[in-house]
Design an enzyme around this catalytic site. Structure first.
Site, PDB file in Angstrom:
ATOM      1  N   ASP A  81     -23.526  34.867  -6.415  1.00  0.00           N
ATOM      2  CA  ASP A  81     -22.952  33.967  -5.274  1.00  0.00           C
ATOM      3  C   ASP A  81     -23.647  32.607  -5.502  1.00  0.00           C
ATOM      4  O   ASP A  81     -22.839  31.540  -5.187  1.00  0.00           O
ATOM      5  CB  ASP A  81     -23.545  34.435  -3.809  1.00  0.00           C
ATOM      6  CG  ASP A  81     -22.819  35.515  -3.366  1.00  0.00           C
ATOM      7  OD1 ASP A  81     -22.082  36.220  -4.237  1.00  0.00           O
ATOM      8  OD2 ASP A  81     -22.827  35.965  -2.249  1.00  0.00           O
ATOM      9  N   ASN A  83     -16.677  36.702  -4.037  1.00  0.00           N
ATOM     10  CA  ASN A  83     -16.990  37.249  -2.669  1.00  0.00           C
ATOM     11  C   ASN A  83     -17.915  36.862  -2.129  1.00  0.00           C
ATOM     12  O   ASN A  83     -18.622  37.311  -1.298  1.00  0.00           O
ATOM     13  CB  ASN A  83     -17.114  38.899  -2.905  1.00  0.00           C
ATOM     14  CG  ASN A  83     -17.024  39.636  -1.793  1.00  0.00           C
ATOM     15  OD1 ASN A  83     -16.296  39.235  -0.977  1.00  0.00           O
ATOM     16  ND2 ASN A  83     -17.534  40.672  -1.959  1.00  0.00           N
ATOM     17  N   ASP A 101     -28.727  42.361   8.133  1.00  0.00           N
ATOM     18  CA  ASP A 101     -28.673  42.825   6.851  1.00  0.00           C
ATOM     19  C   ASP A 101     -29.770  43.967   6.684  1.00  0.00           C
ATOM     20  O   ASP A 101     -29.753  45.078   6.079  1.00  0.00           O
ATOM     21  CB  ASP A 101     -28.670  41.728   5.884  1.00  0.00           C
ATOM     22  CG  ASP A 101     -27.367  40.871   5.744  1.00  0.00           C
ATOM     23  OD1 ASP A 101     -26.477  41.635   6.406  1.00  0.00           O
ATOM     24  OD2 ASP A 101     -27.411  39.797   5.189  1.00  0.00           O
ATOM     25  N   GLU A 150     -19.464  42.787   2.906  1.00  0.00           N
ATOM     26  CA  GLU A 150     -19.184  43.043   1.863  1.00  0.00           C
ATOM     27  C   GLU A 150     -18.033  44.149   1.699  1.00  0.00           C
ATOM     28  O   GLU A 150     -16.937  44.149   0.976  1.00  0.00           O
ATOM     29  CB  GLU A 150     -20.301  43.266   0.806  1.00  0.00           C
ATOM     30  CG  GLU A 150     -20.803  42.011   0.389  1.00  0.00           C
ATOM     31  CD  GLU A 150     -21.796  41.246   1.274  1.00  0.00           C
ATOM     32  OE1 GLU A 150     -21.652  41.862   2.464  1.00  0.00           O
ATOM     33  OE2 GLU A 150     -22.326  40.498   0.843  1.00  0.00           O
ATOM     34  N   HIS A 177     -23.927  45.038  -2.641  1.00  0.00           N
ATOM     35  CA  HIS A 177     -25.399  45.128  -3.199  1.00  0.00           C
ATOM     36  C   HIS A 177     -26.421  46.056  -2.091  1.00  0.00           C
ATOM     37  O   HIS A 177     -27.200  46.546  -2.714  1.00  0.00           O
ATOM     38  CB  HIS A 177     -25.920  43.802  -3.366  1.00  0.00           C
ATOM     39  CG  HIS A 177     -25.601  42.854  -2.075  1.00  0.00           C
ATOM     40  ND1 HIS A 177     -26.561  41.994  -1.869  1.00  0.00           N
ATOM     41  CD2 HIS A 177     -24.637  42.695  -1.073  1.00  0.00           C
ATOM     42  CE1 HIS A 177     -26.068  41.390  -0.866  1.00  0.00           C
ATOM     43  NE2 HIS A 177     -24.886  41.697  -0.395  1.00  0.00           N
ATOM     44  N   ARG A 178     -26.229  45.642  -1.007  1.00  0.00           N
ATOM     45  CA  ARG A 178     -26.981  46.315  -0.106  1.00  0.00           C
ATOM     46  C   ARG A 178     -27.095  47.934   0.149  1.00  0.00           C
ATOM     47  O   ARG A 178     -28.137  48.663   0.180  1.00  0.00           O
ATOM     48  CB  ARG A 178     -27.026  45.920   1.419  1.00  0.00           C
ATOM     49  CG  ARG A 178     -27.277  44.356   1.312  1.00  0.00           C
ATOM     50  CD  ARG A 178     -28.028  43.526   2.582  1.00  0.00           C
ATOM     51  NE  ARG A 178     -27.934  42.438   2.502  1.00  0.00           N
ATOM     52  CZ  ARG A 178     -28.941  41.579   1.880  1.00  0.00           C
ATOM     53  NH1 ARG A 178     -29.871  42.460   1.275  1.00  0.00           N
ATOM     54  NH2 ARG A 178     -28.994  40.494   1.703  1.00  0.00           N
ATOM     55  N   LYS A 222     -25.245  40.575  -6.953  1.00  0.00           N
ATOM     56  CA  LYS A 222     -25.035  39.606  -5.631  1.00  0.00           C
ATOM     57  C   LYS A 222     -26.186  38.723  -5.171  1.00  0.00           C
ATOM     58  O   LYS A 222     -26.179  37.694  -4.844  1.00  0.00           O
ATOM     59  CB  LYS A 222     -24.300  40.235  -4.656  1.00  0.00           C
ATOM     60  CG  LYS A 222     -23.828  39.114  -3.645  1.00  0.00           C
ATOM     61  CD  LYS A 222     -22.888  40.038  -2.581  1.00  0.00           C
ATOM     62  CE  LYS A 222     -22.255  39.378  -1.371  1.00  0.00           C
ATOM     63  NZ  LYS A 222     -21.078  38.408  -1.789  1.00  0.00           N
TER      64      LYS A 222
END
Ligand code: DC
Length: 677
Positions: A52, A99, A331, A359, A406-407, A434
């Site tokens: 990013d 993204n 998040d 995402e 990613h998470r 990311k």
């Protein structure tokens, strides 16, 4: 970063140690844009290096900002020279933003205000992430933005604005889809507030206030003091002008910290270490996700901290189930969903509708993957409810789909502490790029597996192709590689250079020499001895012969034993040699023995040497190989022979390297509890 198709994390038993976290994504990309809009040069420290931030840097560079150096260099600051609030006349560009919502939304707002002709593009998922509310807000001002695909979504076309009918009523923006819309306006509109104050009014409930808090804090650092009227109205005062603060430090990412806070809460402490120490972010962070600390404490984590650090260890165990409104930590709340797998009852996470437009649809994704592990999960439009597997026998070995998110990948790595001693497979592990490219490497420095890390032994005679096969298998699995032959070759070379005759009578001297050698295997497969690159020197036929000689001495083999075992590490090791399966790693779960006729091997070696630019002669090679085979198989110390439980593969010329690699991977897969990948 692991770029493999999947990463298998063996069952983990404990964790301890200290971790320095990468810079926050939210802060990094805001700082970059603010520096770009300002007059002067901003020196940015601790910037995150990720997908990013890379697309943001590329975009700023394309717009004419100074970006020096062009990429993030670990440990070194990056200098952004700003546009001073305006673009050159006729500015035009197509910007690819991957993204990265933190680049797409704020850049769209800034460019629509600054003027110029731009196309804002990204990957397919970006075209499913809403931007309509931001576009509507900007159109109220006279900005000209068109949809190139579906209405309400990128890709977008931006044309120069027409501010002739600039409204003197507040600019309205919806606050209940993504707080990034408001953030984008807050960062773009100071460009228009030289002569007049501008008021932004939030329509609907404002979600993710903590991210707005970050925006306001950072705007203040760049000279813009926005007045916040109860999160409903924001006034940018007349006379606002972006000013570089000169230097700025990016805090470590509090959302990334959540995985290590959870790790400390879930894992038993490692020997002599009191939990996990996290550096780079502390209890006074400007990031809303730092409030994850309170949620983790409620689940039983024992957490202390200061201005730039946190210390976490297991408190209550099992963890305590909670029922929590997570609107303030959208998040980091995903990490609570994984902690819930270790709780004493059912955990409900509420007010998380924003998960559905991130995402991926994160509510659906977390639910599907937690179910694979054996949890019972209920999901609603804006909540998720997780009941852990009833007992150890209800846990399942899961291959976790990560949805390019990613998470999800980082969260589910923590399932490797399950009470059923099962490994976890994370598909497409590179998606962590990311925000945290080295997440798994960092995790592996802190955790200990419950059994020694897995080893795949690939033994066989010289030039059987085992080195090539081992290298490729290690690459496909993300495993470390041990080229044990290189250690014997280094020993032979070092002994000859030290003037020690390679004779049995000198074996103790040669063995003693090994302890003094400074050997480094670099990630790009070079071999350094005392800093000197000896990759080629150890590959000559003479070096091979010398290696074969010293390898017959039991004292030398003994001196290399622990050195070889020390290569064993997470997530696993591929070891190539003669005695990997018999002597060095007798407990290895997969042992492969490659063979091939001596003629075929001589040809292979001939080609290898010629490719490396070394001279070679077929006749001599055949004779050498026969001599080495004889010595390697007849010596008394660890003679070359397959382990009893080795699987055999004839790696003769008519078979391709890929066939051998596929066979080894298939044998490996058969030993895993996952359904076929
Ligand atoms: O695999 P290679 O050709 O690089 O190995 C060089 C020599 O080292 C080989 O002739 C035998 C010896 N060796 C050994 O005895 N045991 C090992 N595990 C690896 C190599």
């Amino acid at each position: 970063m692991y770029t493999t198709e999947f990463l298998d994390i063996p069952h983990l038993a404990s964790a301890g140690g200290s971790v320095q976290l990468p810079g926050s994504k939210s802060i990094s990309n805001r700082v970059l844009l603010l520096a770009a809009l300002s007059q002067g040069t901003t020196t940015v420290h601790d910037l995150l290096d990720s997908d990013d931030t890379r697309v943001m840097l590329d975009a700023l560079h394309a717009l004419g900002c100074g970006v020096e150096p062009r990429q993030v260099v670990p440990g070194a600051p990056l200098r952004i020279t700003g546009l001073g609030g305006k673009l050159p006349a006729g500015a035009a560009a197509t910007l690819f933003l991957g993204n990265a919502g933190t680049a797409m939304r704020p850049l769209t707002a800034a460019l629509a205000v600054l003027g110029g002709d731009f196309e804002m593009t990204g990957i397919a998922r970006m075209y499913e992430r809403p931007i309509g509310d931001l576009v509507d807000a900007l159109r109220q001002l006279g900005c000209r933005i068109d949809y190139l695909g579906s209405t309400g979504y990128p890709p977008l076309k931006i044309a120069p604005p027409d501010f002739s009918n600039f409204p003197d009523v507040p600019i309205q923006v919806r606050g209940d889809v993504s707080s990034q819309f408001l953030t984008s306006l807050l960062m773009a509109l100071p460009l228009l507030a030289q002569e007049r104050a501008i008021t932004i009014e939030v329509v609907g409930e404002l979600i993710s206030k903590p991210y707005i808090h970050i925006t306001l804090e950072l705007l203040a650092r760049f000279g813009i003091r926005v007045v916040n009227h109860d999160w409903q109205r924001f006034v940018i005062p007349a006379g606002s002008r972006y000013q570089s603060p000169g230097e700025i430090h990016v805090e470590a990412d509090a959302s990334s910290a959540s995985y290590f806070i959870a790790l400390g809460a879930i894992a038993a402490g490692a020997d002599g270490q009191k939990g996990i120490r996290i550096e780079g972010v502390g209890l006074d962070s400007i990031q809303g996700d730092i409030r994850f600390v309170d949620a983790a404490r409620a689940m039983g984590a024992d957490i202390s901290g200061g201005p730039n650090w946190l210390q976490v260890q297991r408190g209550s165990w099992p963890l305590k189930a909670i029922d929590l409104d997570c609107n303030h930590i959208p998040d980091a709340a995903m990490t609570l969903a994984v902690m819930a797998l270790y709780a004493d009852g059912t955990t409900t996470l509420r007010n998380i509708a924003s998960w559905r437009v991130k995402e991926t649809d994160r509510i659906a994704a977390m639910a599907a993957e937690a179910r694979k592990l054996g949890a019972q999960v209920e999901e609603g439009a804006d909540f998720i409810r997780i009941t852990p597997p009833a007992d150890a026998s209800a846990w399942r070995a899961a291959s976790i789909h990560t949805y390019d998110d990613h998470r999800i990948a980082m969260c589910f790595s923590l399932a490797a502490f399950n009470p059923a001693w099962l490994p976890v497979r994370i598909q497409d592990p590179k998606c962590v790029g990311k925000t945290f490219p080295d997440y798994f490497e960092t995790l592996f420095t802190l955790v200990q597996p419950s059994a020694a890390a897995p080893v795949i032994c690939i033994d066989g005679p010289t030039a059987s192709g085992k080195g090539t096969v081992a290298t490729l298998v290690a690459q496909r699995l993300g495993f470390a590689l041990l080229d044990s032959g290189a250690l014997y070759r280094i020993t032979g070379l070092a002994a000859s250079r030290a003037g020690i005759p390679l004779e049995e009578a000198q074996a103790e001297r040669i063995a003693a020499l090994i302890g003094t050698l400074d050997i480094v295997f670099t990630p790009d497969q070079r071999v350094l001895l005392g800093g000197e690159d000896i990759s080629l020197a150890i590959r000559t036929e003479e070096a091979g012969m010398n290696a074969s000689r010293v390898s017959a001495f039991p004292a030398v083999r003994q001196a290399l034993l622990q050195l070889q075992r020390d290569f064993r590490r997470l997530p696993g090791l591929v070891a190539d040699g003669r005695d990997m399966g018999t002597t060095i790693f007798p407990d290895a779960p997969l042992k492969v023995f490659l063979s091939a006729s001596v003629e075929c091997r001589a040809q292979r070696r001939f080609k290898q040497l010629i490719d490396k630019g070394l001279s070679a002669n077929m006749h001599d090679l055949l004779a050498d190989l026969q001599a080495r085979d004889a010595r390697d198989t007849q010596r008394s110390a660890s003679p070359l022979q397959p382990a009893e439980d080795a699987l055999h593969w004839d790696n003769s010329a008519e078979r391709t390297v890929e066939q051998a690699v596929q066979q080894v991977l298939a044998w490996w897969q058969q030993r895993q509890p996952f359904a076929s990948a």
